[in-house]
Design an enzyme around this catalytic site. Structure first.
Site: not given
Ligand code: GLA
Ligand code: ZN
Length: 690
Positions: A129, A167-168, A178, A326
């Site tokens: 991911r 996400n993150e 790029c 989180e």
């Molecule tokens: C991150 C992600 C989550 C999960 C946690 C596990 O913060 O955003 O999807 O993978 O880590 O600690």
């Molecule tokens: Zn690229």
């Protein structure tokens, strides 16, 4: 498929909140919820347990893309509809993710360009991911299309509370797309190649570029050796960090724009990672309606480590509260060893986040994943679905306390008079520098100063170097390697009006392109500091230089700058080598104020002593300064009420004397000034001081 929601009943409007925060009425409590990963009957049980635990907020759909769009021309929102409708029926609110952080397999197969090319130049194939190329047109088109469809469908859903984009965000790509995007970014940044050649000092090693097309992303195949921190051209690598920050920000902005076309006002965020080196969050912050972040402190971290990250996150939007998006209720899974949070530790970590500005306390995750790499990650509800586990009981206990707290702390701000300058450019420049020392780590040094101030009882705002410094009596600038714009003038202004500025070794070394200043070290800070540094000695970790400060002796390591006072007076001196007796710490009177310079990596007790002297001058030592393990923090609510948090990180009770008459919001008990007050081991008191 069901029809989009059009109703408005039950949907709170977004008004009167600070910094674009979602309107919650209490500290939002809940976390990542992925019911698409388990069967329907389990979902009924989920809601029963959520009610028992006081959970009101569900982060939904973070990894649902392959379910909501099983093929390019097929969308299916049945499951999400069910999750949101059920949440609404149960009176819970949803932080809805766009789900674009993990692309479905069909997408990577059909458009191989979305797969990243790594630092070694290897084009990845489908897997894991957070793996998309930020410059891929196919990714951009499909991610924004998905965000738009979700926004169109759920904008008016009564459960919708906030948008959680992706996400993150993180990581870099080195593909040809790029490379082309980097060249465009450079064309925008520099008026022409002359300016770029000048900025990157390309005459060195015969690198003068005659065409933007000649420029390569700095990678293992080009300017780097021994990994991402070893580059022949710091200016190039710095610009690639900045470009990567902007490229991923571009992905975020494109999704946000897609959402805004259908939903003009639901607050939008993405979950940050605190002190995360790859992305300059100061460049992102203005584009988020509210900041949120995921806290997974290193196992051996003292409490000031997550506190520093909280304060950095609060500083992103000028002190506005943030969401703790989180944290684990019990254990992580991603590390070699994953210790449990001991009884009481989760509660303490949560109140610590609130003490530093969190207006939400959310978990990863609400129910444990059945399979794959996070099946052993802690969850509020384990695989057996029990509500009689220790973790569930602690989560539920906290849920009751947050209900009790209600809106008492919402929107409250920290009245800090101490600022610590945090600068991603300085972090990058310091750690990609060849010389003086690879052993100096930005976060460690910053944390040493932050810790000293916090343990002395001062509230600290961790702010960008562009921040308005006028609210502060003390400005700490540890390893502020890079000095940009008018910062030196503004720091002089702080001292001129009576404040204190503190800088350290390796501060004031380079300009925004990582070019040395053609002047005495510490560059533009030299006049304010009243010193000149011609030489520095960098030694291995085991070489200790004794430093004497009046009657006390401290230890210094790593880098020893040899300081020649030019108006400053010595505060502490080196005790060994040919520079024995020369200053290791200096103080310079400037206007009504002072400028302190710490020329070496002093140990924590040494930094504590220096910082306490600075704080004492401004009467900023807290009422319980110097009690090991006892953390204090203040927040002031929008109506002017002071909340004084006492967080006892020690395994023993803290026996205190109340410093101001107050009511403890968690127990309802009133305590008069001068009365004894006990804070339990790992306990918290939130004193409301009228
Ligand atoms: C991150 C992600 C989550 C999960 C946690 C596990 O913060 O955003 O999807 O993978 O880590 O600690
Ligand atoms: Zn690229």
């Amino acid at each position: 498929m069901t029809e989009p929601h059009t109703g408005t009943e039950g949907k709170l409007t977004h008004t009167g909140t600070d910094g674009g925060l979602p309107p919650t009425g209490k500290i939002a409590y809940g976390g990542d919820y992925n019911p698409e990963q388990w069967p329907e009957p389990v979902r009924d049980e989920d809601h029963r347990l959520f009610t028992r635990a006081g959970i009101d907020t569900l982060t939904v759909g973070v990894f649902a893309w392959s379910l909501t769009q099983p093929a390019e021309d097929t969308h299916d929102f049945t499951v999400l509809d069910g999750v949101l409708d059920r949440a609404a029926a149960e009176g819970r609110r949803v932080c809805l993710a766009t789900g674009t952080a993990a692309v479905p397999p069909w997408l990577a197969k059909r458009y191989p360009e979305v797969n990243r090319t790594d630092f070694e130049g290897r084009r990845h194939r489908y897997g894991q991911r957070h793996h998309f190329c930020p410059s891929s047109p196919a990714y951009r088109r499909l991610a924004t299309d998905l965000a738009a469809r979700l926004a169109e469908r759920y904008a008016r859903h009564p459960a919708l509370l906030a948008w959680h984009i992706n996400n993150e965000y993180g990581g870099a790509c080195y593909c040809d797309l790029c490379a082309e995007a980097f060249r465009d970014w450079l064309r925008d940044r520099y008026a022409g190649l002359d300016a770029l050649n000048d900025a990157w000092c390309t005459t060195f090693w015969s690198h003068r570029y005659t065409d933007f097309g000649e420029i390569e992303p700095p990678s293992a195949l080009t300017e780097h050796w021994r990994g991402p921190d070893h580059t022949a051209f710091q200016g190039t690598t710095l610009d690639y960090f900045r470009f990567t920050t902007d490229a991923l920000l571009g992905c975020f902005l494109a999704e946000k724009e897609a959402i805004r076309a259908h939903d003009p006002d639901t607050p939008v965020t993405t979950n940050f990672m605190g002190m995360f080196r790859p992305l300059d969050y100061h460049r992102w912050a203005p584009h988020l309606d509210f900041v949120s972040w995921d806290s997974y402190p290193p196992l051996d971290a003292p409490p000031t480590w997550p506190a520093l990250a909280h304060d950095l996150m609060r500083g992103l939007k000028d002190g506005a509260p943030f969401w703790l998006m989180e944290q684990t209720p019990s254990t992580t899974a991603c590390r070699d060893v994953n210790p449990l949070r001991r009884p009481g530790e989760l509660r303490l970590a949560t109140f610590q986040a609130i003490a530093h500005g969190a207006d939400a306390a959310l978990y990863f995750q609400l129910r444990a994943a059945r399979g794959a790499c996070e099946k052993y990650h802690g969850a509020v509800i384990g695989h057996a679905g029990r509500d009689d586990t220790r973790v569930f009981r602690e989560v539920a206990g906290l849920g009751r306390e947050l209900e009790l707290l209600g809106d008492a702390s919402l929107g409250a701000r920290t009245p800090a008079r101490t600022a610590l300058l945090f600068d991603w450019d300085s972090w990058w420049a310091l750690e990609i520098s060849d010389g003086p020392s690879r052993l100096v780590r930005y976060q460690d040094t910053v944390h040493t100063y932050y810790r000293a101030a916090r343990e002395a009882g001062a509230d600290v705002d961790v702010v960008p170097q562009t921040a308005d410094l006028s609210p502060y009596d003390v400005v700490l600038a540890p390893v502020l390697h890079m000095i940009k714009g008018d910062l030196a003038d503004r720091l002089e202004g702080v001292a001129a009006r009576g404040g204190t500025v503190l800088a350290t070794f390796l501060s004031g070394r380079v300009d925004e392109h990582d070019r040395a200043f053609l002047t005495d070290v510490p560059g533009p800070l030299a006049p304010l500091m009243g010193i000149r540094v011609d030489e520095w000695d960098a030694r291995p970790q085991d070489v200790v230089q004794p430093v004497r400060l009046e009657e006390s002796a401290y230890q210094a390591r790593l880098v020893f700058e040899i300081v020649q006072p030019r108006g400053a007076e010595p505060v502490a001196t080196y005790g060994a080598d040919f520079y024995a007796g020369t200053p290791a710490v200096t103080r310079h009177r400037h206007g009504e104020g002072e400028a302190w310079y710490v020329a070496t990596a002093l140990d924590q007790p040494g930094v504590d002593e220096v910082v306490r002297r600075v704080l004492a001058r401004h009467d900023l030592l807290g009422p319980y300064a110097g009690r090991p393990g006892l953390e204090t923090a203040t927040r002031v609510t929008p109506d002017g009420t002071r909340l004084f948090f006492l967080l006892n990180h020690a395994p023993e009770a803290a026996h205190l004397t109340v410093h101001a008459t107050a009511t403890d919001l968690l127990t309802g008990k009133r305590a008069e000034q001068g009365e004894p007050l006990t804070v339990d081991p790992l306990g918290t008191a939130i004193l409301r001081i009228p």
